[in-house]
Design an enzyme around this catalytic site. Structure first.
Site, PDB file in Angstrom:
ATOM      1  N   GLU A  76      41.526  31.933  56.784  1.00 16.88           N
ATOM      2  CA  GLU A  76      42.803  32.495  56.428  1.00 16.88           C
ATOM      3  C   GLU A  76      44.012  31.481  56.038  1.00 16.88           C
ATOM      4  O   GLU A  76      44.895  31.778  55.184  1.00 16.88           O
ATOM      5  CB  GLU A  76      43.293  32.984  57.712  1.00 16.88           C
ATOM      6  N   ASP A  77      43.937  30.391  56.525  1.00 19.07           N
ATOM      7  CA  ASP A  77      45.029  29.421  56.358  1.00 19.07           C
ATOM      8  C   ASP A  77      44.651  27.906  55.547  1.00 19.07           C
ATOM      9  O   ASP A  77      45.347  27.402  55.240  1.00 19.07           O
ATOM     10  CB  ASP A  77      45.794  28.953  57.599  1.00 19.07           C
TER      11      ASP A  77
END
Ligand code: MN
Length: 724
Positions: free
Chosen positions: A76-77
């Site tokens: 996700e990051d």
């Protein structure tokens, strides 16, 4: 602050032979990928995955789950890809991290309870491995513990989602401890004033009543010893959220708050549990209606315990929960306590999966001799028969597996279904029969002129959609039949100089209607349109002798004979018949008549007038009812192509096929399909040709028949549907 070593220490306590290298690798990778990132609190981002991993270790999960905890935010990051994770950590870890990332993408916007339930199920349906849910819960728990660093709006949204989605999921999985903490943290952020007031009130009461917890605990311990029962007694203040929701349920305010203490007795066996209950009831008066036997009747999430509420000195009520150590483990950790090695993926074939899942939990309760047995993996499809989808606005709709955008359209509204022309799934246009998948965002496109078609009924799986489509088609069919019936009878009347409209105006038809059991004129028309009643048999009754003598009008004869039909351009378009304006006609599929060919019309049951070739075997069939025949003729022969299938019988000699093909090409005729079978010195070729009209066909057939070596040319009538 949690250090990586704390995690290793923790895992070692319950699994001494764990794969330390895997955790080291995951830790280093996560630290490198998240390097430079900070949380809203200002701390290094890595703090978060470390805490999540620690919570998972607290649940005593396997090292794969803990590695996933360390890595859960890298997709996700950071720029890491799933492929990269798979290469470094294997398929299991990559799939699990991917699963956590996917469910994290769906943000729940608080709506009615029904929506929350559907959303919860959707999240569970999306995972094929329950460890994804456990990592997500650990992730949410740590985020909730550090929620104060977020801006208020975000805080409320996350707390709402936690209260409505994640706490109930934890509850459903029997994870009492996490559920309780999630609820308390959400409560604190959603209703800060109430939370502080309540907390203050409870603290004040505790200070007034002195060491009430200690005193009750001491009394309980003494009584157990007296009765020679071994048991561990703990006492605490109930969770703020459970006190608060009970106050709301019972509509009492803080001044009337008494029931905030809870004690727990962990006994050695079930017999002792019941014995404890008896002892307590001898000592204190039980509150009626508050005795619960969840040992005999476990909760759906397999929670087992005895509950009672009693009133002690000075009217102080308190709750006591009594259970065995094994039951306590389930009550606190639920599914996480039940982590049994399971080879392969369960759930491909549905029904068993749910069973297995329940059965395993039940079996475990009977076979709990060694709860320390490390349970590795539980792959399961929780809702194998359902699929969960979104509207663009974020509403969730559940469907049976196999549901299509059409089901979705009818789910929104009947009219949206009827007018559905297409759908976008996740932004892409898809065919209407595409099966929907979990998490699909579906947008329905409608058109004002669109109407349901017969194929639609086969493209839906929900009974609602199917029912609506059938209903519409039946109504439509009836309307068309009424229309057709009216036209047929008016023509017939005209032919015999019967003034049909006048008969209607004079109510002269009432007798006929009653006789046939029709309530309304439309019913008569409908039956004529369906071909159940012939128009002539009705009209005949109103023909006077004088009219009979004259016979049918010339005009009638001509019109009856010259019903002209336009060549049709597509199979889906109705054919118009001159003189009948908008009569519902279509070319029969059994023979696909050609312009110029002799044709007859036949009133079908409910589908209008089928136009057959006069040579069609079906027409000659005995089933053909003369009353339902109407005369038709070709109208203006526009440029159009028809498919005609021919069968050629030839000698199997060299070059003959090439001559056939060039002969056809010289006549400027397209070949759509060609297939040859050979044997016994003969060859049979099936041809599908594009033919403009009968003349054209005759020319082709003559030319082919004239070829040397061609023995026979036959037209075949079992032609496929025209798709030109
Ligand atoms: Mn996270």
């Amino acid at each position: 602050m949690i250090r990586f070593e704390d995690i290793l220490d923790k895992v070692e306590t319950y699994k001494p032979d764990f794969d330390e290298e895997l955790l080291q690798k995951a830790y280093i990778f996560s630290a490198r990928e998240h390097k430079g990132q900070v949380r809203s609190s200002g701390e290094p981002y890595l703090i978060h995955p470390l805490n999540v991993a620690y919570i998972l270790a607290d649940m005593r999960l396997d090292e794969t789950s803990i590695a996933v905890g360390l890595l859960h935010d890298v997709l996700e990051d950071t720029l890491t890809t799933k492929e990269k994770l798979e290469e470094l950590f294997g398929e299991d870890v990559a799939d699990l991290v991917d699963g956590v990332t996917k469910i994290s993408r769906y943000a729940y916007v608080s709506k009615e309870e029904q929506q929350a339930e559907t959303f919860r199920k959707m999240l569970l349906a999306m995972v094929s491995d329950l460890r994804v849910v456990l990592v997500k819960l650990a992730d949410r728990l740590h985020n909730m513990r550090t929620l104060q660093f977020l801006p208020e709006e975000k805080r409320i949204a996350v707390a709402n989602e936690t209260m409505e989605i994640y706490a109930p999921i934890a509850n459903r999985l029997g994870m009492g401890r996490i559920k309780g903490e999630l609820e308390d943290l959400s409560f604190r952020h959603l209703h800060p004033r109430e939370y502080e007031d309540l907390k203050g009130a409870v603290e004040e009461k505790l200070s007034v009543s002195g060491d009430v917890v200690d005193r009750i605990r001491a009394t309980l311990n003494g009584k157990l010893r007296e009765n020679e029962i071994e048991g561990e007694v703990t006492g605490r203040v109930k969770s703020m959220y459970s006190i608060w929701s009970k106050m709301r349920r019972q509509e009492i305010d803080i001044g009337q708050l008494y029931d905030y203490l809870a004690f727990r007795i962990i006994a050695n066996n079930v017999k002792d549990c019941y014995a404890c209950l008896g002892i307590i009831h001898q000592m204190w008066r039980p509150v009626p209606g508050r005795i619960k036997d969840y040992i005999a009747m476990p909760k759906p999430n397999f929670y087992q315990s005895l509950h009672t509420t009693v009133v002690a000195e000075r009217g102080q009520p308190f709750e006591v929960q009594i259970r065995t150590r094994d039951m306590d483990l389930i009550a606190e950790q639920g599914i996480a306590a039940h982590w049994k090695y399971k080879e392969g993926r369960v759930g491909a074939s549905s029904e068993d999966a749910n069973f297995l899942w329940l059965r395993q939990l039940v079996e475990w309760q009977n076979d709990i001799k060694d709860p320390r047995v490390f349970m590795n993996s539980l792959k399961i499809d929780l809702y194998p028969d359902e699929v969960y989808t979104f509207t663009p606005k974020g509403d969730v709709f559940a469907f049976p597996r196999g549901a299509t955008p059409l089901d979705f359209a009818y789910r929104i509204h009947t009219d949206v279904g009827h007018r559905c022309v297409g759908a976008r799934v996740n932004g892409k246009l898809v065919p209407l029969r595409t099966p929907l998948k979990n998490g699909d965002i579906v947008e329905i496109l409608t058109g004002t002129t669109q109407t349901p078609s017969r194929e639609w009924a086969n493209m839906v799986v929900t009974s609602r959609a199917r029912h609506k489509i059938r209903h519409w088609l039946n109504a439509e069919q009836k309307n068309r039949s009424i229309e057709l019936g009216r036209k047929l009878i008016e023509k017939e009347a005209k032919k015999y100089r019967v003034q049909w409209r006048k008969l209607i105006a004079e109510n002269a038809l009432d007798g006929v209607l009653t006789e046939h059991g029709f309530g309304r004129l439309e019913d008569l028309y409908a039956d004529i349109g369906y071909g159940k009643v012939s128009a002539r048999s009705i009209v005949e009754r109103f023909v006077t002798d004088e009219q009979k003598e004259k016979g049918p009008t010339d005009e009638g004869v001509i019109q009856a004979a010259v019903r002209k039909i336009f060549p049709f351009t597509s199979a889906a378009t109705a054919i118009k018949v001159k003189g009948y304006d908008d009569l519902m006609t279509y070319l029969a599929k059994c023979c696909n008549p050609l312009p110029g060919e002799r044709i007859v019309g036949y009133v079908t049951r409910g589908k209008g007038v089928a136009v057959h070739s006069a040579n069609c075997p079906n027409v000659k069939n005995l089933m053909f009812n003369p009353d339902r025949e109407i005369a038709v003729e070709w109208a203006d022969q526009r440029q159009s192509q028809y498919f005609v299938e021919l069968e050629l019988l030839m000698e199997d000699r060299q070059g003959i096929l090439a001559r056939v093909v060039s002969t056809i090409a010289n006549l400027k005729t397209n070949i759509r399909q060609m297939e040859t079978r050979a044997g016994d010195g003969k060859a049979t070729t099936d041809l599908v040709l594009e033919i403009a009209d009968l003349k054209h066909l005759e020319k082709v057939v003559r030319s082919l028949a004239a070829l040397e070596g061609v023995l026979r040319v036959d037209r075949k009538y079992n032609i496929r549907q025209n798709t030109a």
